[in-house]
Design a protein around this motif. Structure first.
Motif, short mmCIF file in Angstrom:
data_model
loop_
_atom_site.label_atom_id
_atom_site.label_comp_id
_atom_site.label_asym_id
_atom_site.label_seq_id
_atom_site.Cartn_x
_atom_site.Cartn_y
_atom_site.Cartn_z
N ALA A 89 0.83 -1.21 0.00
CA ALA A 89 0.00 0.00 0.00
C ALA A 89 0.86 1.25 0.00
CB ALA A 89 -0.94 -0.01 1.22
N GLU A 90 1.99 1.20 0.70
CA GLU A 90 2.89 2.36 0.73
C GLU A 90 3.49 2.61 -0.65
OE1 GLU A 90 4.50 5.63 2.32
OE2 GLU A 90 3.11 4.25 3.31
N ILE A 91 3.80 1.55 -1.39
CA ILE A 91 4.31 1.71 -2.76
C ILE A 91 3.26 2.37 -3.64
CG2 ILE A 91 5.02 0.44 -4.82
CD1 ILE A 91 6.32 -1.61 -2.99
N ILE A 92 2.01 1.92 -3.53
CA ILE A 92 0.95 2.50 -4.36
C ILE A 92 0.74 3.97 -3.99
CG2 ILE A 92 -1.48 2.34 -4.96
CD1 ILE A 92 -1.31 -0.66 -4.44
N ARG A 93 0.79 4.27 -2.67
CA ARG A 93 0.64 5.67 -2.25
C ARG A 93 1.76 6.52 -2.84
NH1 ARG A 93 -1.98 4.03 2.56
NH2 ARG A 93 -0.01 3.25 3.40
N ALA A 94 2.99 5.99 -2.81
CA ALA A 94 4.12 6.74 -3.36
C ALA A 94 3.94 6.97 -4.86
CB ALA A 94 5.42 5.98 -3.09
N LEU A 95 3.41 5.97 -5.57
CA LEU A 95 3.15 6.14 -7.00
C LEU A 95 2.09 7.22 -7.25
CD1 LEU A 95 3.21 2.46 -8.30
CD2 LEU A 95 4.81 4.29 -8.90
N ASN A 96 1.06 7.25 -6.41
CA ASN A 96 0.04 8.29 -6.56
C ASN A 96 0.62 9.68 -6.31
OD1 ASN A 96 -1.98 6.49 -7.24
ND2 ASN A 96 -2.67 6.22 -5.13
N VAL A 97 1.50 9.78 -5.29
CA VAL A 97 2.16 11.06 -5.04
C VAL A 97 3.04 11.44 -6.23
CG1 VAL A 97 3.86 12.24 -3.58
CG2 VAL A 97 2.09 10.82 -2.54
N LEU A 98 3.77 10.46 -6.75
CA LEU A 98 4.60 10.72 -7.94
C LEU A 98 3.75 11.15 -9.12
CD1 LEU A 98 7.33 10.61 -9.41
CD2 LEU A 98 6.89 8.18 -9.84
N ASP A 99 2.61 10.49 -9.29
CA ASP A 99 1.69 10.85 -10.37
C ASP A 99 1.27 12.31 -10.26
OD1 ASP A 99 -0.17 10.88 -12.38
OD2 ASP A 99 -1.64 9.66 -11.32
N ALA A 100 0.86 12.72 -9.06
CA ALA A 100 0.42 14.10 -8.86
C ALA A 100 1.57 15.08 -9.07
CB ALA A 100 -0.16 14.27 -7.45
N SER A 101 2.76 14.72 -8.57
CA SER A 101 3.92 15.60 -8.74
C SER A 101 4.30 15.75 -10.20
CB SER A 101 5.10 15.05 -7.93
OG SER A 101 4.80 15.01 -6.55
N LEU A 102 4.29 14.62 -10.92
CA LEU A 102 4.61 14.69 -12.35
C LEU A 102 3.59 15.54 -13.10
CD1 LEU A 102 5.66 10.99 -13.11
CD2 LEU A 102 7.14 13.01 -13.12
N ALA A 103 2.33 15.39 -12.74
CA ALA A 103 1.30 16.19 -13.41
C ALA A 103 1.52 17.68 -13.17
CB ALA A 103 -0.09 15.76 -12.92
N ARG A 104 1.81 18.04 -11.89
CA ARG A 104 2.07 19.46 -11.60
C ARG A 104 3.31 19.95 -12.33
NH1 ARG A 104 0.65 17.85 -6.31
NH2 ARG A 104 2.85 17.66 -5.77
N SER A 105 4.36 19.16 -12.29
CA SER A 105 5.60 19.58 -12.93
C SER A 105 5.42 19.74 -14.43
CB SER A 105 6.70 18.55 -12.64
OG SER A 105 7.89 18.88 -13.31
N GLU A 106 4.73 18.78 -15.05
CA GLU A 106 4.54 18.86 -16.50
C GLU A 106 3.62 20.01 -16.88
OE1 GLU A 106 3.30 15.01 -17.68
OE2 GLU A 106 5.29 14.11 -17.39
N ASN A 107 2.63 20.28 -16.03
CA ASN A 107 1.77 21.44 -16.31
C ASN A 107 2.57 22.73 -16.25
OD1 ASN A 107 -0.57 19.97 -16.72
ND2 ASN A 107 -1.17 20.05 -14.56
N ARG A 108 3.46 22.83 -15.25
CA ARG A 108 4.30 24.01 -15.16
C ARG A 108 5.24 24.10 -16.36
NH1 ARG A 108 5.94 23.61 -8.75
NH2 ARG A 108 3.97 24.39 -7.89
N GLN A 109 5.81 22.96 -16.74
CA GLN A 109 6.69 22.96 -17.90
C GLN A 109 5.93 23.37 -19.16
OE1 GLN A 109 8.67 19.20 -18.28
NE2 GLN A 109 9.66 19.33 -16.27
N ARG A 110 4.71 22.85 -19.27
CA ARG A 110 3.91 23.19 -20.45
C ARG A 110 3.60 24.69 -20.47
NH1 ARG A 110 0.14 20.24 -19.22
NH2 ARG A 110 0.97 18.33 -20.11
N ASP A 111 3.20 25.20 -19.31
CA ASP A 111 2.91 26.63 -19.23
C ASP A 111 4.17 27.46 -19.52
OD1 ASP A 111 0.34 25.99 -18.60
OD2 ASP A 111 0.61 26.26 -16.43
N PHE A 112 5.30 26.95 -18.99
CA PHE A 112 6.54 27.69 -19.21
C PHE A 112 6.93 27.68 -20.68
CE2 PHE A 112 11.23 27.58 -19.43
CZ PHE A 112 11.48 28.88 -19.02
#
Length: 478
Positions: A211-234
Motif C-alpha cells: 500500500a505504501e508503494i501505491i501511495r508513493a506512485l500516486n504522489v509521484l503521479d500528482a507531482s509529475l502532473a504538476r511539474s509537467e503542467n508548469r513545464q507546459r505553461d513555461f
C-alpha cells in the motif's frame, strides 16, 4: 525481456514455491521426529501396561505357584507370559526362561525390574514387581507387539503430514495472490506513468508495504502532473516571449527591405531593433545559463573571496541602471558574526562603492557575482521610483556568510514564496501586472546557490516592504 522474466519467475510462483518448500521441510522434520519417537512411545506404553498388571498381581498375599494357575487369563492376544518368583528364589511359570540372574537378584532385594529379555528365541519386554511379603511377579510381552504398534502410529501420521503439506501449499498460493495483486497493480500504474499517462489514481490496498508503494506512485503521479503542467505553461510563455521580439524584428526588417521606413525614422527603428535583439539575447542567455547549471560537468573555480568587496562592486555597477529609475542601491554590513538568520535592523550602512570590513569565504567569486546580479536585476525591476534596494552582507555564525537582497516593491504572497524558485511560476502569475523578465532568474539563483554549497530562501515582505532574498554560503564552496 520475456526470457528474463521467465528465468526469474513470477512473485506468485516464488511465494508458492517458498511456502511449499518450507512446509515440506517442516513435514520432513516432523516426520523424522515422529518416526523416532513412535517406537519409544509404543514401548513405553506397553511397559506401563505390563507394570500396572504386575503391580496388581504382586499385591496378592501369597505369591506361590498356585497364583500362576489363576493368572493365565492375563496372557490375552498380545502373548503375555507370567512367572512367579517365590521368596526362597524358586521360579515357576512360562516366563521363567526370560528372567536372568541379575533381574532375579534385583527382585529378591525388593527392587522393581523393567528390562529386555529373550523368551523362546524372541525379544520380549520384561517387567517384575516385588511382593509385600517377598518374592515377585514377572510379566513378559513379545517385542513384536511394540513394533506392530509403532508401525500403526507411524502410518497414522502420514495422512496428517500430507494434509499439512497440501494446506501449506494452498495457504502459500492464497498469500501469494494477496501479496502479488497490489504489486501487480502498482507495476501497471508505474508502466502507465512511464508511458506518459497522468491521473492514474491507483487504488491503495494490500499489505502495508505494498500500500505504501501505491501511495508513493500516486504522489509521484500528482507531482509529475504538476511539474509537467508548469513545464507546459513555461514552454508556452517561452514561445510567447520569443515570438514577440521575433515578430517585431521580422516586421521592421521587411519594412526596411521594402523601403517603407522614412529616412528620419531610421534611428528610431534601429533602437527598436537593438532593444528587441537585446531582449532576445538576454532571454536565450538565461536559458543557456540554466542548462549549464543542470549539466553534470559544471565546474567551480574556487578561491579566497571577500564578499564585502564583491557586494560593493555589484552595488557600484547597478548604481547606473538604478539611477535611470530613481533607485540607488546601497550596501548594508554588520561588524561581526550574526545569527544564522540575519536581522536587517541596526546594521552599518554604506554607499555603493564602500567595501567595509572583509567577509572572507572560499568560493567562486564569478558565480557569486552572477547570483547577486540576478537577484538585483529582479529587485530593480519591481522597485518603484525613489524606492529602496539594499544589498546586505555579514558573516554567519560558525563560518560562511549571508548575502541579502531587499527591495521596496510589492512583495510576494505566501503562495508566491512556495513557488518562487520554480521556473516561470512568478512570470506566469505577474506577467500582466508587473514588470517581469524571462521567468528563469530565480530558478537560476536557486540552482546556483546549491552548486555553491549554500541555500537561498525568500520572505514575502521585509523591512523595506518588498521581498527579501537571503543566500547563505558556507566557508568553502560545495
Amino acid at each position: 525481456m520475456s526470457r528474463g522474466h521467465s528465468s526469474r519467475g513470477s512473485l506468485t510462483r516464488n511465494i508458492v514455491g517458498s511456502t511449499t518448500a518450507v512446509a515440506a521441510l517442516a513435514v520432513l522434520l516432523t516426520g523424522l521426529v515422529t518416526w523416532q519417537t513412535a517406537a519409544h512411545g509404543a514401548e513405553q506404553r506397553e511397559r506401563e501396561q505390563l507394570t500396572r498388571q504386575a503391580t496388581v498381581l504382586s499385591r496378592v498375599p501369597d505369591l506361590s505357584p498356585l497364583l500362576f494357575n489363576g493368572a493365565q487369563a492375563l496372557g490375552g492376544p498380545n502373548g503375555e507370559e507370567f512367572a512367579v518368583l517365590t521368596p526362597d528364589g524358586r521360579v515357576s511359570g512360562a516366563a521363567t526362561p526370560a528372567l536372568d540372574l541379575a533381574s532375579r537378584a534385583e527382585l529378591l532385594a525388593g527392587r522393581p525390574v523393567s528390562t529386555m529379555g529373550v523368551l523362546a528365541g524372541q525379544e520380549v519386554l520384561l517387567v517384575g514387581r516385588p511382593g509385600p511379603r517377598g518374592g515377585a511377579v514377572v510379566l513378559t510381552e513379545p517385542y513384536s507387539v511394540v513394533e506392530r504398534n509403532t508401525g500403526r502410529i507411524r502410518r497414522s501420521t502420514v495422512l496428517p503430514l500430507v494434509a499439512g503439506l497440501l494446506g501449506a501449499a494452498l495457504a502459500g498460493a492464497l498469500l501469494a495472490r494477496r501479496t502479488a495483486r497490489p504489486l501487480v497493480a502498482a507495476a501497471r500504474a508505474a508502466h502507465r506513468l512511464a508511458d506518459g499517462e497522468r491521473g492514474v489514481g491507483a487504488i491503495v490496498h494490500g499489505p502495508r508495504e505494498a500500500a505504501e508503494i501505491i501511495r508513493a506512485l500516486n504522489v509521484l503521479d500528482a507531482s509529475l502532473a504538476r511539474s509537467e503542467n508548469r513545464q507546459r505553461d513555461f514552454l508556452l510563455s517561452v514561445s510567447h516571449e520569443l515570438r514577440t521580439p521575433l515578430t517585431a524584428l521580422q516586421g521592421y526588417a521587411e519594412a526596411l527591405a521594402d523601403g517603407l521606413i522614412e529616412p528620419e525614422r531610421l534611428p528610431e527603428v534601429g533602437r527598436i531593433l537593438a532593444g528587441e535583439t537585446l531582449r532576445l539575447d538576454r532571454f536565450l542567455g538565461d536559458l543557456l545559463d540554466l542548462a549549464r547549471l543542470e549539466a553534470d560537468d559544471f565546474r567551480l573555480d574556487t578561491g579566497r573571496t571577500d564578499l564585502s568587496a564583491l557586494v560593493a562592486e555589484a552595488a557600484a555597477f547597478w548604481a547606473g541602471p538604478g539611477e535611470g529609475q530613481g533607485v540607488r542601491p546601497r550596501v548594508e554590513r554588520a561588524a561581526g558574526p550574526e545569527p544564522a538568520v540575519p536581522e536587517s535592523t541596526g546594521p552599518e550602512a554604506a554607499g555603493p562603492g564602500s567595501a567595509g570590513p572583509p567577509v572572507l569565504v572560499d568560493t567562486d567569486a564569478f558565480r557569486v557575482r552572477q547570483l547577486i546580479d540576478g537577484l538585483v536585476r529582479n529587485a530593480l525591476r519591481v522597485t518603484p521610483v525613489g524606492g529602496d534596494l539594499v544589498l546586505a552582507v555579514r558573516p554567519a555564525a560558525g563560518g560562511g556568510a549571508h548575502l541579502q537582497v531587499r527591495d521596496s516593491g510589492p512583495g510576494l504572497t505566501d503562495y508566491d514564496v512556495r513557488v518562487a524558485f520554480d521556473g516561470g511560476a512568478l512570470y506566469e502569475r505577474y506577467r500582466a501586472t508587473r514588470p517581469v523578465g524571462s521567468g528563469l532568474g530565480l530558478a537560476i539563483a536557486h540552482r546556483l546557490s546549491g552548486l555553491l554549497g549554500g541555500t537561498i530562501r525568500v520572505e514575502g515582505h521585509g523591512p523595506e516592504g518588498g521581498a527579501v532574498f537571503t543566500v547563505t554560503l558556507p566557508p568553502t564552496a560545495g
